[in-house]
Design a protein around this motif. Structure first.
Motif, PDB file in Angstrom:
ATOM      1  N   PHE A 234     -86.396  -3.936 -48.787  1.00 23.08           N
ATOM      2  CA  PHE A 234     -87.544  -3.009 -49.024  1.00 23.08           C
ATOM      3  C   PHE A 234     -86.963  -2.243 -50.183  1.00 23.08           C
ATOM      4  N   ALA A 235     -85.280  -1.832 -50.375  1.00 21.41           N
ATOM      5  CA  ALA A 235     -85.055  -1.056 -51.679  1.00 21.41           C
ATOM      6  C   ALA A 235     -85.014  -2.330 -52.747  1.00 21.41           C
ATOM      7  N   ILE A 236     -84.535  -3.250 -52.465  1.00 24.93           N
ATOM      8  CA  ILE A 236     -84.404  -4.281 -53.959  1.00 24.93           C
ATOM      9  C   ILE A 236     -86.469  -3.819 -54.192  1.00 24.93           C
ATOM     10  N   LEU A 237     -86.760  -4.484 -53.314  1.00 27.18           N
ATOM     11  CA  LEU A 237     -87.910  -4.704 -53.258  1.00 27.18           C
ATOM     12  C   LEU A 237     -88.995  -3.027 -54.890  1.00 27.18           C
ATOM     13  N   ILE A 238     -88.385  -1.829 -53.982  1.00 24.85           N
ATOM     14  CA  ILE A 238     -88.331  -1.139 -54.702  1.00 24.85           C
ATOM     15  C   ILE A 238     -88.317  -1.009 -56.287  1.00 24.85           C
ATOM     16  N   ASN A 239     -86.957  -1.702 -56.130  1.00 21.94           N
ATOM     17  CA  ASN A 239     -86.539  -0.726 -58.039  1.00 21.94           C
ATOM     18  C   ASN A 239     -86.960  -2.205 -59.208  1.00 21.94           C
ATOM     19  N   ARG A 240     -87.622  -2.670 -58.139  1.00 21.98           N
ATOM     20  CA  ARG A 240     -88.388  -3.824 -59.325  1.00 21.98           C
ATOM     21  C   ARG A 240     -88.988  -3.706 -59.810  1.00 21.98           C
ATOM     22  N   LYS A 241     -88.372  -4.078 -61.211  1.00 22.21           N
ATOM     23  CA  LYS A 241     -90.057  -3.320 -62.290  1.00 22.21           C
ATOM     24  C   LYS A 241     -90.674  -3.943 -61.634  1.00 22.21           C
ATOM     25  N   GLY A 242     -92.204  -3.970 -62.451  1.00 21.78           N
ATOM     26  CA  GLY A 242     -93.682  -4.151 -62.145  1.00 21.78           C
ATOM     27  C   GLY A 242     -94.155  -3.427 -60.567  1.00 21.78           C
ATOM     28  N   ILE A 243     -93.708  -3.224 -59.838  1.00 16.21           N
ATOM     29  CA  ILE A 243     -94.132  -2.438 -58.148  1.00 16.21           C
ATOM     30  C   ILE A 243     -94.976  -1.983 -58.631  1.00 16.21           C
ATOM     31  N   ARG A 244     -95.722  -1.530 -58.491  1.00 20.18           N
ATOM     32  CA  ARG A 244     -96.834  -0.713 -57.773  1.00 20.18           C
ATOM     33  C   ARG A 244     -96.624  -0.167 -56.631  1.00 20.18           C
ATOM     34  N   PHE A 245     -97.280   1.205 -56.777  1.00 20.64           N
ATOM     35  CA  PHE A 245     -97.639   2.171 -55.964  1.00 20.64           C
ATOM     36  C   PHE A 245     -95.958   2.247 -54.704  1.00 20.64           C
ATOM     37  N   LYS A 246     -95.176   2.292 -55.672  1.00 19.23           N
ATOM     38  CA  LYS A 246     -93.978   3.019 -54.730  1.00 19.23           C
ATOM     39  C   LYS A 246     -93.722   3.556 -54.533  1.00 19.23           C
ATOM     40  N   LYS A 247     -94.834   4.932 -54.144  1.00 20.77           N
ATOM     41  CA  LYS A 247     -94.102   6.036 -53.285  1.00 20.77           C
ATOM     42  C   LYS A 247     -95.253   6.083 -52.094  1.00 20.77           C
ATOM     43  N   LEU A 248     -95.815   4.860 -52.208  1.00 19.04           N
ATOM     44  CA  LEU A 248     -96.629   4.482 -50.769  1.00 19.04           C
ATOM     45  C   LEU A 248     -95.369   3.748 -50.312  1.00 19.04           C
TER      46      LEU A 248
END
Length: 248
Positions: A234-248
């Motif tokens: 999840f940490a890697i996923l959140i820090n990737r560019k283009g990922i929307r709804f990061k706060k969620l």
């Protein structure tokens, strides 16, 4: 010029021995290396500590190691109506573990004494004078303050965490069981891996042991995977560019 270079080379060779001599002296006895480096107060503090330990703690340490290795040799006996106390195997084991931890702390301190003599010797080889006791105390206060604060935590961890863990592990290699091997009435003896052999061989215990062991291994693997690798994912996923709804 040749004479001058020879003199400088001899001075360099003589000075290069500070590290070796300081380490050898500190290895021989705590504080001797510091005295050689002209750190008088620090050297006498180390020497006083080792002399104190040798004089007052050698016999208790030998007794504790005897108790840890033998777990006692005199059981409780009765003479008429009088009860003659014998050796308490569990108390001897705990006392032995305590002294063993203290001995390891002393070995660590001895290593620090040698390391200190080595570092000061290196400075002297470079032509830098050793710090005075006041300078050393100031350095320890400024640079080593976090370590001073952690010292109580290290001691509490050693005696409130490591001690029970060692006791729990060592007791598995004894015949501590009722009703025949319960102190102070009876002594406890070291039996090696016999307890584990019985767990694997006795049908009434082996099924339970295999079940608990299997579940423990499975739980350890699953808990590690879910808490570490899933969190890392999840940490890697959140820090990737283009990922929307990061706060969620």
């Amino acid at each position: 010029m040749k004479i001058q270079s020879d003199i400088q080379r001899k001075i360099k060779l003589n000075s290069s021995s500070h590290t070796k001599v300081g380490v050898m002296l500190s290895l021989l006895f705590m504080g001797l290396g510091q005295l050689y480096h002209k750190q008088i107060v620090k050297g006498f503090l180390f020497i006083t500590l080792e002399i104190y330990l040798i004089v007052f703690w050698t016999l208790p340490f030998r007794w504790a190691m005897w108790g840890l290795t033998t777990l006692g040799d005199t059981p409780l006996t009765r003479k008429g109506f009088d009860v003659v106390q014998g050796d308490h195997s569990i108390f001897l084991m705990i006392e032995g573990i305590i002294f063993l931890i203290l001995f390891l702390l002393f070995v660590w301190l001895y290593y620090l004494n040698i390391l200190d003599a080595y570092k000061v010797g290196k400075l002297r080889d470079q032509g830098i004078d050793a710090n005075s006791f006041k300078q050393t105390a100031l350095y320890v206060w400024e640079k080593g303050f976090p370590y001073l604060l952690l010292t109580p935590s290290i001691l509490f961890t050693a005696f409130l965490t490591i001690l029970p863990l060692l006791f729990g592990a060592l007791i598995a290699f004894t015949n501590y069981s009722g009703p025949n091997h319960l102190p102070p009435k009876s002594l406890v003896n070291w039996v090696g891996i016999q307890t584990f052999t019985d767990l694997f061989q006795l049908s009434m215990w082996s099924h339970t042991f295999y079940g608990v062991f299997s579940w423990t291994v499975i739980w350890a693997i699953l808990s590690t995977v879910t808490t570490f690798f899933l969190g890392l994912f999840f940490a890697i996923l959140i820090n990737r560019k283009g990922i929307r709804f990061k706060k969620l």
